[in-house]
Design a protein around this motif. Sequence first.
Motif: not given
Ligand code: MG
Length: 353
Positions: A58, A60, A145, A147, A153, A182, A240
């Motif tokens: 991701k 992330r 999520s 993505n 998302s 979410e 985001h």
């Molecule tokens: Mg997320």
Amino acid sequence: METIITKIDRKKPDMEVIQQAGKILASGGIVAFPTETVYGLGANALDPKAVEKIFKAKGRPSDNPLIVHISSQEALSALVSEIPPVAIPLMKHFWPGPLTLIFPKSSIIPKEITGGLSTVGIRYPVHPIAQKVIQAAQVPIAAPSANLSGKPSPTKAEHVIHDLKGKVDMIIDGGCSAIGLESTVLDITGEIPMILRPGGITQDMIEAVVGPILLDPALESRREVSQATVPKAPGMKYKHYAPKAQVEVIVGEVLAVTQRIQQLIKEDKSHRKIGVMATDQTQSQYEGENVFVLSVGDRKQPETIASHLFDVLRQFDEEDIDVIYAEGVPEVQVGMAIMNRLVKAAGYNILYV
Ligand code: MG
Ligand code: AMP
């Protein structure tokens, strides 16, 4: 990496596919699957190496903790060090479903899951495919999520395929996610429960069960307030949900909002491609040479707006739109979660009319 992509029926899922997903997860792989909120990217929550793969796929940030998903209430006790009394009525009313509860963590939760926090977010999803995949894995499943970090998302398998094909072991296509936003994240470790992220389970719904609760002050949509406050959910501080286009949210009475967007279109001399995120009630009111209009849903049924929001943002990207003028919605009930995501997608670029 080769990604297995399989379509299955939500109501009568092919159990061979579910077993295959369970095996991949149990042996340290990562699998994207549908839930009622958005698609999740799952890994064995007790295996730090598997969890690392989620962050890598991701992109992330590692201090953004992951929610741990279970497929029965009995699985909870091993993951937490304490079950605060308020959890009992909340779980009874909202589990399985789109409510994540933050508990003090037990020692089996690795630090990679919590970004070093002493708490852990737990959710018991209601989607039958999500439940069956977690059951088949026979371990708790960490699932953010599915993505790329920062992007809207995914609410359809094609969104996941677009972002993660080649980066994950398997993608299960089980149709659209019904809620489309979410889960609500509720911290129950303090004296009074506090919403850290609004979602489909609204403040009113929670208060009807446990009485008055708090809202994280960082959820305030006005930039000067929200940016002066550090959000308690680490993930809420990041950019985001952003499409490629610049997004501007226009907030006010519907008539004033449509008039201002019409004016913005008329006065634009830049030849940019303009997208308008309208609603069923207003979509016929916009026109222009470079203007691409999409309705996100029905103002009288805000749930329809929630379920289409991320898909519509991605559709503007498909059209290579440069700027999106998005109509705001009242910040009540699910409108609060819609505006939370929209304002972030816009990087707090809000025009009040
Ligand atoms: Mg997320
Ligand atoms: P996602 O996995 O993309 O749905 O994001 C999960 C959200 O829950 C992020 O905003 C996280 O910061 C938040 N979250 C997860 N675990 C915790 C926790 N233990 N304490 C506070 N927020 C959390």
